[in-house]
Scaffold this active site. Structure first.
Site, PDB file in Angstrom:
ATOM      1  N   HIS A 257       0.853  -1.188   0.000  1.00 42.84           N
ATOM      2  CA  HIS A 257       0.000   0.000   0.000  1.00 42.84           C
ATOM      3  C   HIS A 257       0.886   1.235   0.000  1.00 42.84           C
ATOM      4  CE1 HIS A 257      -3.182   2.821   0.967  1.00 42.84           C
ATOM      5  NE2 HIS A 257      -4.064   1.841   0.839  1.00 42.84           N
ATOM      6  N   ASP A 308      -7.669  -5.130   1.009  1.00 46.79           N
ATOM      7  CA  ASP A 308      -8.370  -5.748  -0.111  1.00 46.79           C
ATOM      8  C   ASP A 308      -8.081  -7.243  -0.216  1.00 46.79           C
ATOM      9  OD1 ASP A 308      -9.551  -3.343  -1.174  1.00 46.79           O
ATOM     10  OD2 ASP A 308      -7.549  -2.777  -1.844  1.00 46.79           O
TER      11      ASP A 308
END
Length: 372
Positions: A257, A308
């Site tokens: 990320h 996710d």
């Protein structure tokens, strides 16, 4: 004047809604771990919109208002029925239906603060019904009306499946909604703020945000994770599959990320839910495969999973169609978009950055007859 690609590292505004500091995500100063383990989604929405956790009376009133405003106008359902459901991606359908809601709100262009808060409540309530109605209509089923005594997460599953969900299913959806509610100035939230900074209406702001979330580099990542797990099929295929991705220098969705150096703090909560739910449905290969992939990529590339990655197997274990993963993300993130829209309205300045020009300079105009 020098540009930064992707605006990485650029601080574009001040906000008191959420923060990411030293790899710790907070909503209005409350750690995401505490909220994920203890709060209902309604508490979190109230917190984001009002900058404080509700007391029991405030929460009861807020939950009742959400449930009372969840049912869709008949015209919206008729519109959903008009789609060619063999070709329409759910995110395109949700984007259009949410925009259409504005045509049935006589306060859509009223810009007073209280009117905007009431619109925010109606939008948050109805987006859940939009997603579930779309899902049922394309299955040839009628939409299910919400129950006014059900909480937000329970109503979502009830409207989706037409039957009362198990407690662990409600817990999983509630946790996912809490974890996805806001995430500082992400792409879709920034889109929403840019839109309403022109003093466009709240429906325009959330519709623009849905358009940004639709992209696979943002909200579509968990759907791509499940596609990957399905392609792998069995746990023994996982490492060879990932090695082939490495060899071809392909992006692996759900890993790493941009704003976290040491890992997404939200991921562990859905990892635990994935483990529990996979046992319930007796398909623990999805969880085991995910763990094996995460451990291997962390070892090889130093990239841990983001939120996710495990949301994919959680939603799959709940029986949710894979192309509904991003619409479910929309249901949650709507709360954050609306918080940021309200904040933008309350201290507005038109968002108008500059661009670093890198094209040709000092060209001389050539008349048509002299051009080659």
């Amino acid at each position: 004047m020098t540009s930064t690609k992707g605006l990485e590292g650029v601080v574009a505004t001040q906000s008191s809604i959420s923060s990411i500091i030293d790899d710790q995500l907070t909503y209005v100063g409350y750690k995401i771990d505490d909220l994920a383990e203890n709060s209902s989604f309604e508490e979190v929405v109230y917190l984001l919109w009002n900058q404080k956790l509700p007391n029991k009376s405030e929460l009861d009133t807020f939950k009742a208002e959400l449930a009372a405003n969840m049912e869709l106008p008949g015209a919206i359902i008729d519109h959903l029925r008009s789609y060619d459901l063999s070709t329409v991606h759910p995110m395109a359908g949700v984007r259009t239906a949410v925009s259409l809601l504005g045509l049935y709100d006589d306060q859509a262009d009223v810009m007073e603060e209280q009117a905007n808060k009431q619109k925010a409540l109606r939008i948050q309530a109805k987006v859940s019904a939009v997603v579930t109605a779309f899902a049922r209509i394309r299955q040839g089923k009628d939409p299910v009306k919400p129950k006014k005594d059900y909480g937000y997460a329970k109503n979502f599953l009830y409207m989706l499946n037409g039957e009362d969900p198990k407690d662990i299913e409600v817990e999983a959806i509630n946790k996912a909604l809490v974890l996805h509610a806001d995430h500082e100035l992400n792409a879709s939230t920034f889109t929403a703020r840019v839109c309403v900074a022109t003093l466009s209406d709240i429906y325009s702001g959330v519709t623009a945000a849905i358009g940004a979330l639709k992209g696979p580099l943002h909200g579509g990542a968990n759907e791509r994770v499940m596609e990957m797990l399905t392609d792998i099929g069995e746990i023994e295929n996982a490492i060879p599959y990932i090695d082939e991705k490495f060899k071809n220098k392909e992006k692996i969705m759900g890993m790493g990320h941009r704003v976290y150096e040491n890992g997404d703090p939200r991921a562990k909560h859905l990892r635990r839910m994935s483990k529990e739910l996979s046992k319930v449905i007796r398909e623990d290969k999805w969880y085991n495969m995910s763990v094996k992939i995460e451990d291997y990529i962390k070892e090889q590339k130093g990239l841990p999973a983001n939120v996710d990655f495990y949301s994919a197997s959680v939603y799959h274990s709940l029986g949710i169609d894979h192309d509904l993963f991003t619409p479910l993300f929309t249901v949650s993130r709507m709360s954050g978009w609306l918080a940021h829209i309200l904040e933008q309205y309350n201290n507005n300045r038109l968002i108008r950055p500059r661009a670093e020009y890198v094209g040709p300079k000092t060209q001389k105009y050539i008349k048509m007859e002299d051009r080659k």
